[in-house]
Write a protein that holds these residues in place. Structure first.
Motif, short mmCIF file in Angstrom:
data_model
loop_
_atom_site.label_atom_id
_atom_site.label_comp_id
_atom_site.label_asym_id
_atom_site.label_seq_id
_atom_site.Cartn_x
_atom_site.Cartn_y
_atom_site.Cartn_z
N ARG A 1 0.82 -1.22 0.00
CA ARG A 1 0.00 0.00 0.00
C ARG A 1 0.85 1.27 0.00
O ARG A 1 0.39 2.33 0.41
N ALA A 2 2.07 1.15 -0.48
CA ALA A 2 3.00 2.28 -0.43
C ALA A 2 2.47 3.48 -1.22
O ALA A 2 2.71 4.63 -0.85
N ASN A 3 1.75 3.23 -2.31
CA ASN A 3 1.26 4.35 -3.11
C ASN A 3 0.27 5.21 -2.34
O ASN A 3 0.24 6.43 -2.48
N TRP A 4 -0.56 4.58 -1.50
CA TRP A 4 -1.51 5.34 -0.69
C TRP A 4 -0.83 5.94 0.55
O TRP A 4 -1.04 7.09 0.89
N ARG A 5 -0.01 5.11 1.20
CA ARG A 5 0.63 5.60 2.41
C ARG A 5 1.58 6.76 2.12
O ARG A 5 1.81 7.63 2.95
N GLY A 6 2.15 6.75 0.93
CA GLY A 6 3.07 7.82 0.56
C GLY A 6 2.38 9.07 0.05
O GLY A 6 2.98 10.14 -0.02
N ASP A 7 1.11 8.94 -0.32
CA ASP A 7 0.39 10.08 -0.90
C ASP A 7 -1.06 10.08 -0.39
O ASP A 7 -1.94 9.48 -1.00
N PRO A 8 -1.33 10.74 0.74
CA PRO A 8 -2.68 10.75 1.31
C PRO A 8 -3.73 11.27 0.33
O PRO A 8 -4.89 10.86 0.40
N ALA A 9 -3.32 12.15 -0.57
CA ALA A 9 -4.28 12.69 -1.53
C ALA A 9 -4.80 11.60 -2.48
O ALA A 9 -5.92 11.69 -2.99
N ALA A 10 -4.00 10.56 -2.70
CA ALA A 10 -4.41 9.47 -3.58
C ALA A 10 -5.42 8.54 -2.91
O ALA A 10 -6.15 7.81 -3.58
N LEU A 11 -5.44 8.56 -1.58
CA LEU A 11 -6.36 7.69 -0.84
C LEU A 11 -7.81 8.07 -1.12
O LEU A 11 -8.68 7.20 -1.23
N TRP A 12 -8.06 9.38 -1.22
CA TRP A 12 -9.40 9.89 -1.53
C TRP A 12 -9.22 11.22 -2.24
O TRP A 12 -9.14 12.27 -1.59
N PRO A 13 -9.13 11.22 -3.55
CA PRO A 13 -8.82 12.43 -4.30
C PRO A 13 -9.79 13.60 -4.08
O PRO A 13 -9.41 14.75 -4.26
N GLU A 14 -11.02 13.29 -3.67
CA GLU A 14 -12.00 14.36 -3.47
C GLU A 14 -11.78 15.16 -2.18
O GLU A 14 -12.33 16.25 -2.01
N ALA A 15 -10.98 14.63 -1.28
CA ALA A 15 -10.77 15.29 0.02
C ALA A 15 -10.00 16.60 -0.18
O ALA A 15 -9.02 16.66 -0.92
N ARG A 16 -10.44 17.63 0.54
CA ARG A 16 -9.78 18.94 0.50
C ARG A 16 -9.09 19.28 1.81
O ARG A 16 -8.19 20.11 1.84
N SER A 17 -9.54 18.66 2.90
CA SER A 17 -8.96 18.95 4.21
C SER A 17 -8.83 17.66 5.01
O SER A 17 -9.60 16.71 4.82
#
Length: 349
Positions: free
Chosen positions: A58-74
Motif C-alpha cells: 500500500r505504499a502508493n496510498w501511504r506515501g500520498d494521502p491525496a491518492a487515498l481519496w482524491p475528493e478530500a480537500r482537508s
C-alpha cells in the motif's frame, strides 16, 4: 462558503473535538506531506518494515494521502491522550512479571477513537450540510498519521519517529477525518527535539540507526506484535520481560512533563495487565487467552505469539523456579512456542 464562515466552523469544530475528549485538533491538506513518498521508499528499500508486507503493498496510498481519496480537500488531525497513571518502566525490572505496553492495557483504542471520530464527523455534517462528505481513519488504513499530524501542527515527529507535542507530550493516539470541506488549515509544528537523544539511548535493541529513522526489525513493538515465527537469537535477551509492545522510547521523552491525563477511563489498565505473573500467562490456552483479552488489542496476536513472547521473558527472568513452566511447553504444537520454551529452559539451566 465565505472565509469568515469557514473560520467560525473551524473554531466550533475544534471546540467540539475537545468536548469529545480529544486533547487537540488541527487541520492540514492531504498534499501537505511532500517528503513522505521519499522517506517511505527509503524505509522500504532498507527493509526496515520486516514482515509488514502490507506497507510495501500500500505504499502508493501511504506515501500520498491525496491518492487515498482524491475528493478530500482537508484533513482534520486529532490527538487523544492515554497518559499512564504510573511510571511504565517500573515493571521492566520485575523478573517474574510481564511488561505490557501502556496503550494495550485498557480497551482497544481503535474502537474508542473511531467512535469518537464518527461522532465528530456526524456533528460536522450537521453543521456544514448534508452535502459534506467525510471518511474517518484510525491506524488501520494506509494513512501517514504522524506526518499529517506534524503538517497540521499537532506536534512534530521526534527522533523516535513518534509524534511529540509541547502541550501533551507523546502519549497520544492519532485519528483523522478526511473531508470534502475546504477548511482553513494550520501551520506545521517545527521540530523541537534539539540535541536531546533520550529516546534513542533508551531503546534496548538499538532500533534507531540514526535520529528519525527506525529499523522495525529491531523494534520490540514490532518483534512482539508483528513478527511471526521465532525471534532472532541475538535479540531475544534484549526483550527483557516485554511481552507486548515497548514504552522505553516514549517514556524517555522529556516533553512528557506536559503530558495530559487521559479523558477516557476505559484506557485505564484492566485487571491482569499491570505486571501479571509470567507463570500464569504461560499456561493460557487459546480459549482462555481469547476470553482474557477480549476487547483488548492484545487479542489480535493470538495465543501462540503471546505465549512465545512470555517464554522469552521467562528465559530472561533469571528465575530458576520458572524453568519447569518452560519445560512444560517444549513440545507445544506451535513450533515457535516450542522453540522459545527450549531456549528458556537452556537459559535457566
Amino acid at each position: 462558503m465565505p472565509q469568515l464562515e469557514q473560520e467560525d466552523l473551524k473554531n466550533r469544530l475544534v471546540a467540539q473535538a475537545l468536548k469529545e475528549g480529544f486533547v487537540a485538533a488541527r487541520i492540514c491538506r492531504p498534499w501537505d506531506v511532500p517528503d513522505v513518498p521519499a522517506r517511505l521508499r527509503s524505509f522500504l528499500d532498507a527493509g526496515y518494515h520486516g514482515q509488514m508486507s502490507w506497507m510495501e503493498e500500500r505504499a502508493n496510498w501511504r506515501g500520498d494521502p491525496a491518492a487515498l481519496w482524491p475528493e478530500a480537500r482537508s484533513v482534520i488531525m486529532l490527538a487523544e491522550s492515554y497518559t499512564p497513571d504510573e511510571n511504565p518502566m517500573e515493571v521492566v525490572g520485575l523478573q517474574d512479571r510481564a511488561a505490557i505496553s501502556v496503550y494495550a492495557r485498557g480497551k482497544d483504542y481503535h474502537d474508542l477513537v473511531k467512535k469518537r471520530l464518527k461522532r465528530l464527523a456526524r456533528w460536522l455534517i450537521s453543521e456544514a450540510g448534508e452535502a459534506t462528505q467525510v471518511k474517518v481513519f484510525v491506524d488501520t488504513a494506509p494513512v501517514p498519521e504522524k506526518a499529517l499530524g506534524q503538517a497540521a501542527g499537532l506536534g512534530w515527529q521526534g527522533k523516535h519517529t513518534n509524534l511529540v507535542s509541547r502541550d501533551w507530550g507523546n502519549w497520544a493516539f492519532l485519528g483523522s477525518i478526511f473531508t470534502t470541506l475546504d477548511l482553513p488549515d494550520d501551520r506545521a509544528e517545527p521540530d523541537r527535539c534539539g540535541s536531546c537523544r533520550a529516546c534513542l539511548t533508551a531503546c534496548p535493541t538499538e532500533a534507531f540507526p540514526a535520529p528519525y529513522q527506525l529499523d522495525g526489525r529491531r523494534c520490540i513493538s514490532y518483534l512482539t506484535i508483528e513478527h511471526k515465527g521465532p525471534i532472532p537469537l541475538e535479540l531475544r535477551s534484549k526483550l527483557g520481560n516485554r511481552i507486548y509492545g515497548c514504552d522505553d522510547c516514549l517514556a524517555a521523552c522529556p516533553w512528557n512533563k506536559f503530558a495530559v491525563e487521559a479523558s477516557d477511563l476505559r484506557y485505564a489498565a484492566r485487571a491482569g495487565t499491570v505486571a501479571p505473573p509470567l507463570a500464569e500467562l504461560a499456561q493460557l490456552d487459546d480459549a482462555t487467552f481469547r476470553e482474557t483479552y477480549s476487547g483488548s488489542p492484545i487479542k489480535r496476536i493470538g495465543r501462540d505469539r503471546f505465549v512465545r513472547n512470555v517464554l522469552y521473558a521467562i528465559g530472561n527472568s533469571r528465575t530458576p523456579a520458572l524453568r519447569s513452566v518452560a519445560q512444560g511447553l517444549c513440545s507445544d504444537p506451535d513450533p515457535a512456542v516450542a522453540d522459545a520454551a527450549r531456549w528458556a529452559v537452556q537459559r535457566l539451566t
